[in-house]
Design a protein around this motif. Structure first.
Motif, PDB file in Angstrom:
ATOM      1  N   LEU A   1       4.383  -3.217  -4.288  1.00 32.84           N
ATOM      2  CA  LEU A   1       3.265  -2.445  -3.835  1.00 32.84           C
ATOM      3  C   LEU A   1       2.524  -3.000  -2.368  1.00 32.84           C
TER       4      LEU A   1
ATOM      5  N   ARG B   1       1.688  -2.753   1.371  1.00 34.24           N
ATOM      6  CA  ARG B   1       0.975  -3.098   2.310  1.00 34.24           C
ATOM      7  C   ARG B   1       1.513  -3.463   3.193  1.00 34.24           C
TER       8      ARG B   1
ATOM      9  N   LEU C   1      -3.922   1.952   0.525  1.00 36.63           N
ATOM     10  CA  LEU C   1      -3.536   1.737  -0.677  1.00 36.63           C
ATOM     11  C   LEU C   1      -3.377   3.227  -1.212  1.00 36.63           C
TER      12      LEU C   1
ATOM     13  N   LEU D   1      -0.981   5.647  -2.591  1.00 35.15           N
ATOM     14  CA  LEU D   1      -0.456   6.383  -4.357  1.00 35.15           C
ATOM     15  C   LEU D   1      -0.588   7.964  -4.895  1.00 35.15           C
TER      16      LEU D   1
ATOM     17  N   ILE E   1       1.343   4.584  -9.797  1.00 37.85           N
ATOM     18  CA  ILE E   1       1.226   3.551  -9.823  1.00 37.85           C
ATOM     19  C   ILE E   1       2.580   3.635 -10.780  1.00 37.85           C
TER      20      ILE E   1
ATOM     21  N   LEU F   1       5.612   4.084  -8.940  1.00 39.04           N
ATOM     22  CA  LEU F   1       5.981   3.413  -8.265  1.00 39.04           C
ATOM     23  C   LEU F   1       7.217   2.185  -8.547  1.00 39.04           C
ATOM     24  N   TYR F   2       7.326   1.285 -10.057  1.00 44.68           N
ATOM     25  CA  TYR F   2       7.372   0.699 -10.339  1.00 44.68           C
ATOM     26  C   TYR F   2       8.525   0.436 -11.795  1.00 44.68           C
TER      27      TYR F   2
ATOM     28  N   TYR G   1      -4.278  -2.497 -11.809  1.00 44.94           N
ATOM     29  CA  TYR G   1      -4.310  -1.622 -10.342  1.00 44.94           C
ATOM     30  C   TYR G   1      -4.623  -1.184  -9.593  1.00 44.94           C
TER      31      TYR G   1
ATOM     32  N   PRO H   1      -3.411  -6.312  -5.697  1.00 41.50           N
ATOM     33  CA  PRO H   1      -1.716  -5.503  -4.698  1.00 41.50           C
ATOM     34  C   PRO H   1      -2.497  -6.323  -2.966  1.00 41.50           C
TER      35      PRO H   1
END
Length: 712
Positions: A128, A132, A147, A151, A377, A380-381, A405, A576
């Motif tokens: 992340l 950014r 950000l 998301l 999030i 994303l991970y 986050y 982040p």
């Protein structure tokens, strides 16, 4: 009027052509570019002035729209003449380039190398933060805002359509709303909808009723005057976004050849647009996150610095090759995520729901949006998170850091949403944050420090804060250009929501902006979005273990340990906005932004003095001590019971009962209840002087004070 086609040029780099026409002794260029499933037509007059139009079929554009655009450029053409221009283009073989053009293919080695880098990035704990970094070279400042939008757009991949979050970026003209939106959109594939019509949507639905499901639809800037065609399309997709299904009757055709058709659409797209105010419809707000760009003087300074470098540096210096390469890798990584998305399961859902008060008027409306940000999030991970199988289907499990986050990036927006602040109150709150610095602790504690005589420095600092960080209703009225009575209503509302605190001086109030960790969305003292309790609940294995036990799920022990974060771990978890890259990855204006905004490097800022997590840490330490000494404590409790029994026995031995009175045999003091007599026994054991034997008593003092010594 004479119209003559002079030349057609094919643009090698993209599917586009540029045609030159001579129109009544004037030259005009028509630029046509294929953009996804649509075409953009640009009319250009000799002086370079341009007019744009977006169409589904470049060979048959709306002649009325073209006529209106050309008139702005000084070409007063009839509809038949416009049709002739596009007829000539359509019958020229050189325009086949629009369909025949293909992007230059990467060699197999290049493609494999990009794929490998993208998969490495998806396993990078700094994923992340690196995204950014790419956005930092596109958008100045507004780290949390860009950000949060990222998301929202990423939520299009979520398997639970109720968690897909659309966004409306609102604010006054010239505050960079469109620049912010398009900067983030550049990382995704999206469909521009600012020139869409119901007819074009119908044609897409005939190809596939699910055509728009999971797509990003960008409607551009929706000002005060929205064209009727676009307004109908927007309402259609807002309904699709909330209900997942739209069935609408349309009248198609022209003249006598009219027919009624049925438009059917299914799915949940993600919408994004900019406007001057957030939407007011409650149903739409259930899927839309309103985002207000940073409006402070600090942000304007960053934009100015960004603009200085943009104008002074060549493109390759302003946007270096390292960032171009990182952007390519990020885009490929997002493609991989789209293809390999797993459903998300959240073991902390019960904790999060319990921190959303049922007293909030918006809890049912906004709950899924917050879960959507958390799930985005986790998605994303997903290559770094634990997986579990339930009935042969694999799920990715939300990590406590994913919730951290989400709170960091959008916690403030959700505190506002749950507190039900209206648009004007939000604007007032933003102005206050711009003009006034928050106090360092609660106002009660600050007042206590200012009265301290133990530490002179602490007293001076607290007194200085009380003087310099206060504002009045009169000052707010001046900042907002409103009447003082209006300012008074706004400050009272923000005070009741827990965003401000106040003290009275004379007949007026002084207000103070509370630090973020002291702010809470409140209604009559009820916490509506309790981020504090949410953070505390994440700092243990309890929620995860209870979830596993409740449903009988299995997770490897090493995964359970990875999902356990302690208070001290916050010192090592990067925010982040953390800067951790080589100098080539940092924008030249970045140091200026850090100096102005001071973004925290780790979540250690949650442990600052005055924060409840500092208290929480000591409580956890106490709990550990109590756990170790539990057996001793039980023994002490047993001995206390024995002691009570002994006292009961001594009560009978050391006291005489006379009616309702208990009389001490030693000092002859009288007590109205056995409880008072027991207290006298305990006090005597600690300090014998409270019970002087009657023979040692000085009777000469009796009656001097108007009562006998032995009277209790």
């Amino acid at each position: 009027m004479g119209i003559k086609l002079v030349e057609i040029k094919q643009i090698k780099e993209k599917p586009a052509i540029k045609a030159y026409f001579e129109v009544n002794n004037r030259f005009m260029a028509v630029f046509i570019e294929k953009q996804g499933k649509k075409y953009q037509i640009v009319f250009i007059e000799e002086g370079g002035k341009k007019a744009f139009i977006s169409v589904d079929d470049w060979k048959d554009p709306s002649t009325r729209k073209c006529k209106r655009k050309l008139k702005l450029l000084g070409f007063d053409l009839k509809e038949e003449e416009i049709e002739r221009i596009f007829f000539e283009l359509a019958n020229d073989n050189r325009t086949l380039w629009l369909e025949e053009w293909t992007p230059p293919k990467l060699g197999k080695e290049d493609s494999d190398d990009l794929e490998e880098k993208a998969r490495e990035l998806l396993k990078d704990p700094l994923l992340l933060q690196k995204i950014r970094t790419v956005l930092d070279f596109k958008i100045a400042g507004m780290g949390k805002k860009k950000l949060a939008i990222f998301l929202c757009l990423l939520s299009k991949n979520l398997k639970d359509p109720k968690e897909r979050v659309s966004s409306c970026i609102y604010g006054k003209w010239g505050e960079g709303k469109s620049f912010l939106a398009e900067g983030v959109l550049s990382l995704f594939d999206f469909i521009r909808m600012n020139s869409a019509t119901l007819a074009s949507v119908y044609r897409d639905s005939m190809k596939d009723p699910w055509f728009y499901d999971g797509k990003i639809l960008y409607f551009g800037d929706l000002g005060d005057e929205i064209p009727d065609d676009l307004k109908e399309v927007l309402q259609l997709f807002k309904q699709l976004m909330t209900e997942g299904e739209v069935v609408k009757k349309l009248v198609m055709g022209s003249g006598e050849e009219l027919e009624t058709v049925e438009l059917k659409l299914y799915g949940y797209p993600v919408l994004i647009w900019t406007a001057q105010a957030p939407p007011e419809d409650e149903q739409q707000l259930s899927r839309i996150l309103p985002i207000l760009p940073e409006l402070s003087d600090k942000q304007r300074e960053i934009v100015r610095e960004f603009s200085n470098f943009e104008k002074e540096l060549p493109r390759e210096k302003f946007y270096p090759k390292e960032i171009e390469e990182l952007e390519r890798v990020v885009k490929r990584a997002l493609k991989i995520l789209e293809k390999e998305a797993l459903p998300v399961i959240n073991p902390y859902a019960r904790l999060i729901n319990n921190c959303m008060s049922v007293h909030s008027p918006n809890v049912n409306r906004d709950r899924n949006k917050f879960f959507g940000i958390i799930s985005a999030i986790t998605h994303l991970y997903q290559f770094q998170r634990a997986k579990i199988k339930i009935e042969d289907r694999e799920y990715v499990v939300t990590h406590p850091v994913d919730v951290l986050y989400a709170l960091y990036l959008v916690g403030e927006e959700f505190e506002t949403l749950f507190g039900a602040l209206d648009t004007f109150s939000q604007k007032a709150y933003q102005i206050i944050k711009e003009k006034v610095e928050p106090i360092s602790c609660s106002l009660k504690e600050l007042l206590s420090r200012s009265a301290s005589f133990e530490d002179v420095e602490v007293r001076k600092e607290a007194t200085h804060e009380l003087k310099t960080k206060a504002f009045t209703n009169e000052e707010l009225a001046e900042w907002l250009n409103v009447h003082v009575k209006t300012a008074r209503k706004l400050t009272l509302k923000l005070y009741k929501k827990g965003l401000l605190d106040r003290i009275k001086e004379g007949r007026s109030w002084k207000y103070y902006l509370l630090p973020e960790y002291k702010q809470r969305g409140k209604t009559n003292g009820v916490v509506l979005f309790d981020t504090q309790s949410m953070l505390e609940g994440l700092l243990s294995e309890k929620e995860l273990l209870e979830w596993l036990d409740r449903y009988g799920f299995d997770m490897p022990q090493e995964s359970i340990e990875e999902y356990s974060i302690k208070v001290d771990d916050l010192k090592h978890i990067l925010t982040p906005e953390a800067r951790v890259f080589e100098i080539t990855y940092i924008p030249p204006w970045d140091s200026y932004e850090i100096k102005l905004f001071k973004p925290p490097f780790t979540f250690d800022f949650l442990l600052e003095d005055g924060n409840v997590l500092r208290v929480r840490k000591s409580v956890l330490d106490e709990d550990l001590t109590n756990e170790i000494n539990r057996e001793d404590k039980n023994e002490e409790e047993g001995s206390e019971i024995e002691e009570e029994n002994k006292i009961e026995e001594r009560l009978k031995e050391d006291f005489d009962k006379e009616g309702e009175f208990w009389i001490c045999k030693r000092c002859k003091s009288r007590f109205l209840s056995g409880k008072d007599a027991i207290y006298h026994l305990k006090a005597r054991a600690q300090n014998p002087e409270v019970c002087v034997p009657v023979e040692e008593y000085d009777f000469s003092m009796e009656g001097v004070l108007g009562y006998e010594k032995r009277d209790d």
